[in-house]
Scaffold this active site. Structure first.
Site, PDB file in Angstrom:
ATOM      1  N   ASP A   1       0.817  -1.211   0.000  1.00 50.09           N
ATOM      2  CA  ASP A   1       0.000   0.000   0.000  1.00 50.09           C
ATOM      3  C   ASP A   1       0.852   1.263   0.000  1.00 50.09           C
ATOM      4  OD1 ASP A   1      -2.120  -1.718   0.225  1.00 50.09           O
ATOM      5  OD2 ASP A   1      -2.866  -0.928   2.127  1.00 50.09           O
ATOM      6  N   ASP A   2       0.264   2.336  -0.519  1.00 47.52           N
ATOM      7  CA  ASP A   2       0.711   3.725  -0.345  1.00 47.52           C
ATOM      8  C   ASP A   2       1.757   4.210  -1.338  1.00 47.52           C
ATOM      9  OD1 ASP A   2      -0.997   3.500   1.765  1.00 47.52           O
ATOM     10  OD2 ASP A   2       0.487   3.878   3.328  1.00 47.52           O
TER      11      ASP A   2
ATOM     12  N   HIS B   1      -4.895   9.381  -0.494  1.00 50.36           N
ATOM     13  CA  HIS B   1      -4.852   8.526   0.692  1.00 50.36           C
ATOM     14  C   HIS B   1      -5.920   8.980   1.690  1.00 50.36           C
ATOM     15  CE1 HIS B   1      -3.051   6.207   4.106  1.00 50.36           C
ATOM     16  NE2 HIS B   1      -2.825   5.370   3.119  1.00 50.36           N
TER      17      HIS B   1
ATOM     18  N   HIS C   1       3.925  -2.139   3.143  1.00 52.89           N
ATOM     19  CA  HIS C   1       3.835  -0.789   2.589  1.00 52.89           C
ATOM     20  C   HIS C   1       5.134  -0.413   1.885  1.00 52.89           C
ATOM     21  CE1 HIS C   1       0.729  -0.862   5.694  1.00 52.89           C
ATOM     22  NE2 HIS C   1       0.135   0.135   5.049  1.00 52.89           N
TER      23      HIS C   1
END
Length: 211
Positions: A40-41, A95, A179
């Site tokens: 993620d991210d 986000h 992440h």
């Protein structure tokens, strides 16, 4: 505190039932157990290429849930993820945490990211969104949650603790969250290769989530 952490690392059944339309786990029957690594991210140049090189080293595929604004700044990284055969999904444009904004604003952020990412997969940041948001999103996307959050982003954990979370909670069908972000870098870069080695040693196969 230990109970709270446990609820974060592996969401309880009651929480999963709040979003029955979401994908939490993909259990496999009759063959070797399988896990689904997700990141993620990202994408960001400081972390995503390192993750891609590591995955190549082990010959495994994963799924990247991307923040649209990062794709806007680094479109070449989305293309590199595609080129290396991984799947990818929408993680909103900014986000955005759904519980803090109205449905129309959240959906607009998702659509803005979709124009850059172009995927049928969606994961809400922090795993949080309102029912109205989920209802609208599921009409156009496959909502992908998770079975195991490694908490590699936590300043209260070191890499050993992150690795222990994988060993403690990984199971057949687990969708595992790491992440590719600066915040998680210290723990992720140490715990991820050890986690892959351990999972391979336990007989797990790795798959990307189908788009």
């Amino acid at each position: 505190m230990k109970v709270f952490n446990r609820l974060v690392e592996q969401p309880p059944l009651l929480y999963r039932l709040l979003f029955p339309e979401a994908l939490w786990r993909i259990k496999r029957k009759g063959k070797a157990p399988v896990v689904f690594l997700t990141f993620d991210d990202g994408p960001i140049p400081e972390e995503t290429p390192w993750v891609l090189d590591l995955l190549d080293r082990y010959g495994i595929k994963a799924t990247f849930f991307m923040v649209g604004d990062n794709v806007r700044r680094h479109p070449e990284l989305l293309e590199e993820v595609k080129r290396r055969g991984h799947s990818y999904g929408n993680h909103t444009m900014h986000h955005m945490q759904g519980m803090k904004v109205r449905a129309w604003r959240y959906i607009r952020d998702v659509i803005e990211a979709d124009a850059l990412i172009g995927s049928s997969l969606f994961r809400p940041p922090h795993g949080l969104m309102r029912w109205a948001q989920a209802k609208a999103i599921k009409e156009h996307y496959n909502i992908v949650m998770y079975d195991l959050v490694t908490r590699d982003y936590s300043r209260k954990l070191d890499a050993d603790a992150v690795f222990d979370n994988v060993r403690r909670y990984a199971r057949n069908g687990s969708i595992i969250v790491f992440h590719d972000s600066l915040k998680a870098s210290r723990n992720m870069r140490s715990a991820l290769p050890r986690s892959i080695e351990w999972l391979l040693g336990q007989g797990y196969e790795f798959r990307a989530i189908p788009m």
